[in-house]
Motif scaffolding. Structure first.
Motif, mmCIF file in Angstrom:
data_model
loop_
_atom_site.group_PDB
_atom_site.id
_atom_site.type_symbol
_atom_site.label_atom_id
_atom_site.label_comp_id
_atom_site.label_asym_id
_atom_site.label_seq_id
_atom_site.Cartn_x
_atom_site.Cartn_y
_atom_site.Cartn_z
ATOM 1 N N MET A 185 -3.643 -0.315 -6.570
ATOM 2 C CA MET A 185 -2.748 -0.205 -5.423
ATOM 3 C C MET A 185 -1.426 -0.914 -5.678
ATOM 4 O O MET A 185 -0.364 -0.473 -5.212
ATOM 5 C CB MET A 185 -3.435 -0.781 -4.186
ATOM 6 C CG MET A 185 -4.664 0.004 -3.751
ATOM 7 S SD MET A 185 -5.575 -0.784 -2.392
ATOM 8 C CE MET A 185 -4.402 -0.605 -1.049
ATOM 9 N N CYS A 186 -1.479 -1.995 -6.442
ATOM 10 C CA CYS A 186 -0.266 -2.759 -6.759
ATOM 11 C C CYS A 186 0.686 -1.937 -7.620
ATOM 12 O O CYS A 186 1.880 -1.856 -7.348
ATOM 13 C CB CYS A 186 -0.653 -4.050 -7.469
ATOM 14 S SG CYS A 186 0.736 -5.012 -8.115
ATOM 15 N N HIS A 187 0.159 -1.305 -8.663
ATOM 16 C CA HIS A 187 1.019 -0.576 -9.594
ATOM 17 C C HIS A 187 1.291 0.855 -9.140
ATOM 18 O O HIS A 187 2.273 1.460 -9.571
ATOM 19 C CB HIS A 187 0.395 -0.583 -10.992
ATOM 20 C CG HIS A 187 0.291 -1.962 -11.566
ATOM 21 N ND1 HIS A 187 -0.882 -2.680 -11.577
ATOM 22 C CD2 HIS A 187 1.217 -2.780 -12.102
ATOM 23 C CE1 HIS A 187 -0.674 -3.868 -12.115
ATOM 24 N NE2 HIS A 187 0.591 -3.953 -12.443
ATOM 25 N N ALA A 188 0.429 1.394 -8.304
ATOM 26 C CA ALA A 188 0.675 2.687 -7.645
ATOM 27 C C ALA A 188 1.282 3.732 -8.585
ATOM 28 O O ALA A 188 2.434 4.139 -8.431
ATOM 29 C CB ALA A 188 1.570 2.490 -6.426
ATOM 30 N N ASP A 189 0.514 4.173 -9.543
ATOM 31 C CA ASP A 189 0.957 5.224 -10.458
ATOM 32 C C ASP A 189 1.245 6.495 -9.651
ATOM 33 O O ASP A 189 0.339 7.117 -9.091
ATOM 34 C CB ASP A 189 -0.148 5.479 -11.495
ATOM 35 C CG ASP A 189 0.294 6.449 -12.583
ATOM 36 O OD1 ASP A 189 1.342 7.111 -12.415
ATOM 37 O OD2 ASP A 189 -0.420 6.555 -13.591
ATOM 38 N N MET A 190 2.514 6.873 -9.578
ATOM 39 C CA MET A 190 2.933 8.008 -8.754
ATOM 40 C C MET A 190 2.989 9.327 -9.524
ATOM 41 O O MET A 190 3.606 10.292 -9.080
ATOM 42 C CB MET A 190 4.300 7.711 -8.120
ATOM 43 C CG MET A 190 4.304 6.506 -7.196
ATOM 44 S SD MET A 190 3.163 6.681 -5.803
ATOM 45 C CE MET A 190 4.044 7.903 -4.835
ATOM 46 N N HIS B 78 -16.179 -9.106 -7.385
ATOM 47 C CA HIS B 78 -14.839 -9.626 -7.677
ATOM 48 C C HIS B 78 -14.079 -8.676 -8.603
ATOM 49 O O HIS B 78 -12.911 -8.335 -8.345
ATOM 50 C CB HIS B 78 -14.962 -11.012 -8.318
ATOM 51 C CG HIS B 78 -13.808 -11.383 -9.196
ATOM 52 N ND1 HIS B 78 -12.628 -11.888 -8.701
ATOM 53 C CD2 HIS B 78 -13.651 -11.319 -10.560
ATOM 54 C CE1 HIS B 78 -11.791 -12.121 -9.699
ATOM 55 N NE2 HIS B 78 -12.390 -11.786 -10.834
ATOM 56 N N CYS B 79 -14.731 -8.235 -9.674
ATOM 57 C CA CYS B 79 -14.068 -7.361 -10.641
ATOM 58 C C CYS B 79 -13.681 -6.025 -10.028
ATOM 59 O O CYS B 79 -12.574 -5.515 -10.263
ATOM 60 C CB CYS B 79 -14.974 -7.143 -11.855
ATOM 61 S SG CYS B 79 -14.815 -8.438 -13.111
ATOM 62 N N LEU B 80 -14.566 -5.454 -9.255
ATOM 63 C CA LEU B 80 -14.260 -4.179 -8.602
ATOM 64 C C LEU B 80 -13.052 -4.305 -7.682
ATOM 65 O O LEU B 80 -12.186 -3.419 -7.642
ATOM 66 C CB LEU B 80 -15.479 -3.681 -7.815
ATOM 67 C CG LEU B 80 -16.652 -3.158 -8.649
ATOM 68 C CD1 LEU B 80 -17.873 -2.937 -7.762
ATOM 69 C CD2 LEU B 80 -16.260 -1.864 -9.357
ATOM 70 N N ASP B 81 -12.982 -5.399 -6.963
ATOM 71 C CA ASP B 81 -11.866 -5.545 -6.021
ATOM 72 C C ASP B 81 -10.565 -5.894 -6.733
ATOM 73 O O ASP B 81 -9.491 -5.509 -6.272
ATOM 74 C CB ASP B 81 -12.182 -6.605 -4.965
ATOM 75 C CG ASP B 81 -11.390 -6.374 -3.699
ATOM 76 O OD1 ASP B 81 -11.458 -5.252 -3.160
ATOM 77 O OD2 ASP B 81 -10.649 -7.297 -3.268
ATOM 78 N N ILE B 82 -10.649 -6.609 -7.857
ATOM 79 C CA ILE B 82 -9.440 -6.862 -8.653
ATOM 80 C C ILE B 82 -8.849 -5.536 -9.142
ATOM 81 O O ILE B 82 -7.631 -5.318 -9.099
ATOM 82 C CB ILE B 82 -9.774 -7.771 -9.857
ATOM 83 C CG1 ILE B 82 -9.895 -9.222 -9.416
ATOM 84 C CG2 ILE B 82 -8.712 -7.639 -10.950
ATOM 85 C CD1 ILE B 82 -8.590 -9.863 -8.976
ATOM 86 N N LEU B 83 -9.722 -4.627 -9.589
ATOM 87 C CA LEU B 83 -9.256 -3.328 -10.074
ATOM 88 C C LEU B 83 -8.685 -2.485 -8.935
ATOM 89 O O LEU B 83 -7.703 -1.750 -9.117
ATOM 90 C CB LEU B 83 -10.389 -2.594 -10.778
ATOM 91 C CG LEU B 83 -10.907 -3.289 -12.047
ATOM 92 C CD1 LEU B 83 -12.113 -2.549 -12.610
ATOM 93 C CD2 LEU B 83 -9.817 -3.398 -13.088
ATOM 94 N N ARG B 84 -9.288 -2.593 -7.767
ATOM 95 C CA ARG B 84 -8.730 -1.891 -6.594
ATOM 96 C C ARG B 84 -7.322 -2.398 -6.291
ATOM 97 O O ARG B 84 -6.373 -1.611 -6.108
ATOM 98 C CB ARG B 84 -9.628 -2.114 -5.368
ATOM 99 C CG ARG B 84 -9.025 -1.533 -4.070
ATOM 100 C CD ARG B 84 -9.744 -2.040 -2.824
ATOM 101 N NE ARG B 84 -9.594 -3.479 -2.645
ATOM 102 C CZ ARG B 84 -8.511 -4.058 -2.097
ATOM 103 N NH1 ARG B 84 -7.477 -3.314 -1.733
ATOM 104 N NH2 ARG B 84 -8.473 -5.363 -1.941
ATOM 105 N N GLN B 85 -7.165 -3.719 -6.253
ATOM 106 C CA GLN B 85 -5.858 -4.299 -5.947
ATOM 107 C C GLN B 85 -4.824 -3.948 -7.018
ATOM 108 O O GLN B 85 -3.661 -3.669 -6.700
ATOM 109 C CB GLN B 85 -5.981 -5.820 -5.829
ATOM 110 C CG GLN B 85 -6.781 -6.279 -4.625
ATOM 111 C CD GLN B 85 -6.885 -7.797 -4.571
ATOM 112 O OE1 GLN B 85 -5.896 -8.490 -4.337
ATOM 113 N NE2 GLN B 85 -8.090 -8.311 -4.809
ATOM 114 N N SER B 86 -5.243 -3.932 -8.261
ATOM 115 C CA SER B 86 -4.317 -3.610 -9.345
ATOM 116 C C SER B 86 -3.839 -2.160 -9.247
ATOM 117 O O SER B 86 -2.649 -1.873 -9.428
ATOM 118 C CB SER B 86 -4.987 -3.849 -10.697
ATOM 119 O OG SER B 86 -4.106 -3.538 -11.755
#
Length: 276
Positions: free
Chosen positions: A214-219, A204-212
């Motif tokens: 991708m969500c914030h997408a530091d460009m 769960h924690c690993l996937d939350i960090l993945r989603q975060s």
């Protein structure tokens, strides 16, 4: 009585004009012509000034209208969470380099072997984890079909957590899980069951960090450079990023923090077992 009277000499050279008025000295036509000329120049000056001011006003109104239209269009185009107004003051952006060296040149308190200093730093980082939120923030359609936790002090405030603190909680859990010799109780609690390859909470924690991520997408663009020690291109360290000022976020969380141990358990849930 005899009065000597001499007629005025008509010779202009002997004519005394010291007592004559301005109109006597100059022909009326010349005087009025001069004043008409001055009046015309003043009139044209004020006309030009008025035209200039009117033009400037129109341009400023046009610029203001364009900006307002652009601002409204941006607001309409940018999705906003219904709770945004409550949390927006927490964010103040700044440029900050990342500490991404491999040998921890800066001596970060969050890196290295577990020690009291590191554990205390993590504890302090997550101190504002439990947030009280006014009922007015939770508009009816913000959390449909949910029974939100009342903190139970009569205020009607609800219980919440900032997502960033949830993610930091996950990072700390993963770090401790990877160091079972230092945190055996954490490893035992989160280790996979016999029928699992990976513990459900760790997954769960690993996937939350993945989603975060991708969500914030530091460009931020991270360039590569040559290092003399290796023929493989290496990414440049300490690249500056656009970041939230953490002190601002932390202070906001602290200002809205409460002790969750004071939450009363609803009567209908008091007989339910606490999940482990």
């Amino acid at each position: 009585m005899n009065l000597d009277y001499s007629p005025r000499d008509e010779d202009a050279s002997s004519f005394d004009d010291s007592n004559l008025s301005l109109l006597d000295k100059y022909p009326k036509e010349k005087f009025y012509s001069r004043n008409r000329s001055i009046f015309r120049w003043k009139f044209f000056f004020w006309i030009l000034l008025s035209v200039f001011n009117a033009t400037a006003l129109v341009i400023n109104v046009f610029i203001f209208a364009v900006r307002e239209h652009s601002s409204c269009a941006t607001q309409l185009a940018t999705p906003r969470l219904k709770t945004h107004d409550f949390t927006k003051d927490a964010i103040k952006l700044e440029i900050r380099p990342f500490d991404d060296t491999f040998n921890d040149e800066t001596g970060s308190v969050f890196r290295g072997e577990p020690r009291p200093e590191l554990n205390n730093a993590w504890k302090q980082l997550l101190h504002g984890y439990d947030t009280r939120v006014p009922t007015s923030v939770w508009v009816p359609d913000a959390t449909e079909n949910r029974t939100l936790v009342d903190i139970g002090d009569g205020s009607g405030d609800r219980y919440a957590t900032l997502a960033v603190l949830h993610e930091l909680h996950c990072i700390r859990t993963l770090r401790q899980y990877l160091l079972p010799d230092y945190y055996p109780e954490i490893y035992e609690f989160f280790k996979p069951d016999d029928d699992e390859v990976i513990g459900v909470h760790i997954d769960h924690c690993l996937d939350i960090l993945r989603q975060s991520s991708m969500c914030h997408a530091d460009m931020t663009l991270v360039p590569y450079e040559w290092w003399s020690e290796t023929p493989v291109p290496q990414n440049v360290i300490n690249t500056p990023h656009l970041c939230a000022n953490w002190d601002s976020v932390y202070n906001w969380a602290e200002a809205h923090r409460f002790d969750p141990m004071t939450i009363p358990l609803p009567e209908e849930l008091r007989t339910k077992p606490i999940p482990t």
